[in-house]
Design an enzyme around this catalytic site. Structure first.
Site, PDB file in Angstrom:
ATOM      1  N   HIS A 188      70.180 -82.847  76.337  1.00  0.00           N
ATOM      2  CA  HIS A 188      71.585 -82.809  76.762  1.00  0.00           C
ATOM      3  C   HIS A 188      72.007 -84.181  77.298  1.00  0.00           C
ATOM      4  CE1 HIS A 188      70.699 -78.291  77.558  1.00  0.00           C
ATOM      5  NE2 HIS A 188      71.386 -78.384  76.436  1.00  0.00           N
ATOM      6  N   LYS A 211      75.189 -62.348  83.408  1.00  0.00           N
ATOM      7  CA  LYS A 211      73.928 -62.903  82.911  1.00  0.00           C
ATOM      8  C   LYS A 211      73.201 -63.656  84.011  1.00  0.00           C
ATOM      9  CE  LYS A 211      72.981 -65.168  78.663  1.00  0.00           C
ATOM     10  NZ  LYS A 211      73.573 -66.023  77.615  1.00  0.00           N
ATOM     11  N   ARG A 219      70.519 -79.817  66.430  1.00  0.00           N
ATOM     12  CA  ARG A 219      69.083 -80.100  66.267  1.00  0.00           C
ATOM     13  C   ARG A 219      68.585 -79.753  64.878  1.00  0.00           C
ATOM     14  NH1 ARG A 219      67.837 -76.787  71.615  1.00  0.00           N
ATOM     15  NH2 ARG A 219      69.627 -75.764  70.685  1.00  0.00           N
ATOM     16  N   SER A 232      66.513 -75.518  76.327  1.00  0.00           N
ATOM     17  CA  SER A 232      66.477 -74.928  77.672  1.00  0.00           C
ATOM     18  C   SER A 232      65.462 -73.783  77.691  1.00  0.00           C
ATOM     19  CB  SER A 232      67.865 -74.409  78.055  1.00  0.00           C
ATOM     20  OG  SER A 232      68.779 -75.471  78.111  1.00  0.00           O
TER      21      SER A 232
HETATM   22  P1  ADP Z   1      74.592 -72.854  74.610  1.00  0.00           P
HETATM   23  O1  ADP Z   1      74.029 -71.748  75.440  1.00  0.00           O
HETATM   24  O2  ADP Z   1      76.085 -72.920  74.618  1.00  0.00           O
HETATM   25  O3  ADP Z   1      74.016 -73.014  73.230  1.00  0.00           O
HETATM   26  P2  ADP Z   1      72.916 -74.985  75.607  1.00  0.00           P
HETATM   27  O4  ADP Z   1      72.921 -75.327  77.056  1.00  0.00           O
HETATM   28  O5  ADP Z   1      71.694 -74.352  75.054  1.00  0.00           O
HETATM   29  O6  ADP Z   1      74.228 -74.137  75.416  1.00  0.00           O
HETATM   30  O7  ADP Z   1      73.254 -76.280  74.741  1.00  0.00           O
HETATM   31  C1  ADP Z   1      74.461 -76.988  74.842  1.00  0.00           C
HETATM   32  C2  ADP Z   1      74.603 -77.951  73.667  1.00  0.00           C
HETATM   33  O8  ADP Z   1      73.544 -78.897  73.696  1.00  0.00           O
HETATM   34  C3  ADP Z   1      74.518 -77.304  72.280  1.00  0.00           C
HETATM   35  O9  ADP Z   1      75.414 -77.979  71.421  1.00  0.00           O
HETATM   36  C4  ADP Z   1      73.108 -77.555  71.848  1.00  0.00           C
HETATM   37  O10 ADP Z   1      72.991 -77.609  70.430  1.00  0.00           O
HETATM   38  C5  ADP Z   1      72.883 -78.922  72.448  1.00  0.00           C
HETATM   39  N1  ADP Z   1      71.460 -79.184  72.681  1.00  0.00           N
HETATM   40  C6  ADP Z   1      70.541 -78.386  73.222  1.00  0.00           C
HETATM   41  N2  ADP Z   1      69.331 -78.968  73.265  1.00  0.00           N
HETATM   42  C7  ADP Z   1      69.485 -80.204  72.707  1.00  0.00           C
HETATM   43  C8  ADP Z   1      68.611 -81.281  72.414  1.00  0.00           C
HETATM   44  N3  ADP Z   1      67.313 -81.215  72.682  1.00  0.00           N
HETATM   45  N4  ADP Z   1      69.131 -82.369  71.849  1.00  0.00           N
HETATM   46  C9  ADP Z   1      70.456 -82.431  71.543  1.00  0.00           C
HETATM   47  N5  ADP Z   1      71.330 -81.431  71.759  1.00  0.00           N
HETATM   48  C10 ADP Z   1      70.863 -80.338  72.335  1.00  0.00           C
END
Ligand code: ADP
Length: 151
Positions: free
Chosen positions: A18, A42, A91, A129
């Protein structure tokens, strides 16, 4: 017009993947607003309050980065705060399938909203995450995967 990008996500927790998206977004937009989506139904592993503080601290030297929490449709939030761009990371093809639908739905709700996708840097593409939460749960060291310290 100021280019404001909203970077929405659950961020449970915010990872180095992120962080990379935000740092690259900073170069493209006048402002990047990291928006932590909170859903009262949640349960989170890392509280939204903790995440706001940790992310704010991570970007303390970047005056164009802001952190907020929200509990509404992302497109409604974007319209309300004057953000014309949604920033998301991609990704793999699984992300693509999901993001494609969301982006189209967001544009349906708010026509002027453009979603900008950044392809993940290979170093971070395995980080999610979910993986961080799982490793953390079983006592594995996750300090290399997140840009701040956990309590
Ligand atoms: P959500 O629950 O809305 O998917 P996340 O917190 O999992 O939210 O992710 C937010 C954004 O960050 C999404 O666009 C996801 O694809 C991107 N993201 C998550 N992990 C990575 C990573 N390792 N590298 C780049 N982008 C990422």
């Amino acid at each position: 017009m100021k280019k404001i990008a909203l970077f929405p996500g659950s961020f449970d927790p915010f990872t180095k993947g992120h962080e990379d998206i935000v740092l690259r977004g900073v170069k493209m937009f006048d402002e990047v607003i990291i928006a932590i989506g909170v859903n009262s139904q949640k349960k989170r592993t890392f509280s939204a309050d903790f995440m706001v503080e940790a992310i704010t601290n991570t970007f303390k030297n970047y005056p164009t980065v802001k952190v907020i929490c929200y509990e509404e449709l992302t497109a409604h939030l974007a319209k309300k705060i004057g953000a014309n761009y949604i920033l998301r990371g991609l990704r793999n093809t699984i992300d693509f399938e999901y993001e494609n639908t969301i982006a189209q739905a967001n544009q349906y709700i708010y026509n002027e909203l453009e979603t900008v996708f950044l392809i993940t840097a290979p170093t971070f593409s395995f980080i999610s995450s979910t993986i961080v939460r799982e490793l953390y749960k079983y006592g594995e060291d996750v300090s290399q995967l997140i840009p701040y310290k956990l309590p």
